[in-house]
Design a protein around this motif. Sequence first.
Motif, PDB file in Angstrom:
ATOM      1  N   UNK A 203       0.828  -1.203   0.000  1.00  0.00           N
ATOM      2  CA  UNK A 203       0.000   0.000   0.000  1.00  0.00           C
ATOM      3  C   UNK A 203       0.868   1.260   0.000  1.00  0.00           C
ATOM      4  N   UNK A 204       1.965   1.252   0.778  1.00  0.00           N
ATOM      5  CA  UNK A 204       2.845   2.420   0.848  1.00  0.00           C
ATOM      6  C   UNK A 204       3.489   2.702  -0.501  1.00  0.00           C
TER       7      UNK A 204
ATOM      8  N   UNK B 236       5.802   7.438  -0.880  1.00  0.00           N
ATOM      9  CA  UNK B 236       6.897   6.582  -1.346  1.00  0.00           C
ATOM     10  C   UNK B 236       7.807   7.356  -2.298  1.00  0.00           C
ATOM     11  N   UNK B 237       7.221   8.088  -3.232  1.00  0.00           N
ATOM     12  CA  UNK B 237       8.002   8.911  -4.158  1.00  0.00           C
ATOM     13  C   UNK B 237       8.771   9.995  -3.428  1.00  0.00           C
ATOM     14  N   UNK B 238       8.139  10.574  -2.415  1.00  0.00           N
ATOM     15  CA  UNK B 238       8.831  11.591  -1.628  1.00  0.00           C
ATOM     16  C   UNK B 238       9.998  10.983  -0.857  1.00  0.00           C
ATOM     17  N   UNK B 239       9.852   9.747  -0.418  1.00  0.00           N
ATOM     18  CA  UNK B 239      10.942   9.048   0.263  1.00  0.00           C
ATOM     19  C   UNK B 239      12.128   8.860  -0.693  1.00  0.00           C
TER      20      UNK B 239
ATOM     21  N   UNK C 234       1.299   7.634  -8.505  1.00  0.00           N
ATOM     22  CA  UNK C 234       0.778   6.966  -7.310  1.00  0.00           C
ATOM     23  C   UNK C 234      -0.721   6.777  -7.494  1.00  0.00           C
ATOM     24  N   UNK C 235      -1.190   5.611  -7.107  1.00  0.00           N
ATOM     25  CA  UNK C 235      -2.561   5.257  -7.464  1.00  0.00           C
ATOM     26  C   UNK C 235      -3.412   4.813  -6.294  1.00  0.00           C
ATOM     27  N   UNK C 236      -2.812   4.620  -5.140  1.00  0.00           N
ATOM     28  CA  UNK C 236      -3.537   4.197  -3.948  1.00  0.00           C
ATOM     29  C   UNK C 236      -4.363   2.942  -4.211  1.00  0.00           C
ATOM     30  N   UNK C 237      -3.785   2.026  -4.992  1.00  0.00           N
ATOM     31  CA  UNK C 237      -4.426   0.730  -5.227  1.00  0.00           C
ATOM     32  C   UNK C 237      -5.532   0.722  -6.260  1.00  0.00           C
ATOM     33  N   UNK C 238      -5.623   1.743  -7.098  1.00  0.00           N
ATOM     34  CA  UNK C 238      -6.721   1.848  -8.058  1.00  0.00           C
ATOM     35  C   UNK C 238      -6.378   1.349  -9.453  1.00  0.00           C
ATOM     36  N   UNK C 239      -5.130   0.933  -9.682  1.00  0.00           N
ATOM     37  CA  UNK C 239      -4.727   0.483 -11.009  1.00  0.00           C
ATOM     38  C   UNK C 239      -4.836  -1.035 -11.124  1.00  0.00           C
ATOM     39  N   UNK C 240      -4.957  -1.499 -12.344  1.00  0.00           N
ATOM     40  CA  UNK C 240      -4.989  -2.937 -12.570  1.00  0.00           C
ATOM     41  C   UNK C 240      -3.608  -3.533 -12.310  1.00  0.00           C
TER      42      UNK C 240
END
Length: 186
Positions: free
Chosen positions: A13-14, A20-23, A71-77
């Motif tokens: 999820x992270x 994650x990109x900012x990290x 970043x998609x927060x789990x919305x992509x296939x």
Amino acid sequence: MNNKQNMNSKLKDWLNQPSFGYFIFGIFLFMEGFGLYVQYGLGDEPCANCVMVRAYLLLVALSAVVAIVTSNEGKLSRPVELTRLCVVYFLATAGLGLAFYHSYDNYLIESGRLLFSTCSLSSPFPAWLPLDTLLPALFEANALCGTPAYLFDWLTFTELSLIGLPIVFIGATLLYTNAMWQIFKQ
């Protein structure tokens, strides 16, 4: 769900969050910032290999931007999510790998094991991307290769790069491998 599965789920999820990109971008800023500190704070001018390391670390920054923008927060296939992770991983590891290559080349020159190299005071950048002209404070080579920048009596900046870059590379590989495994397990 046991603790290990819960941790893997949180990790996956992270990886889909902008944080994650900012990290990743934070890691890039730390590496570039430390190089600039050595140059401007300690007074050790960079050589052509050193500015090439800085340039290749821009690929790490690009991977961070891709991670943030996509970043998609789990919305992509699943295929799109895998492709996204592969692109981010490829950009980051390509930048780290090429930076390591130039650091190792510089180490061989510093230690006297490589007598002939393409490293010189001339611009290492192609005419179509003259980074040393566009951003001389970051990418202008003012020192000869093989001049060690000592951070301590026993450690040069190049040697620190040869330790730090593989650690970041291994961490990224473990992180992405785990994330891809979680996607495949779905």
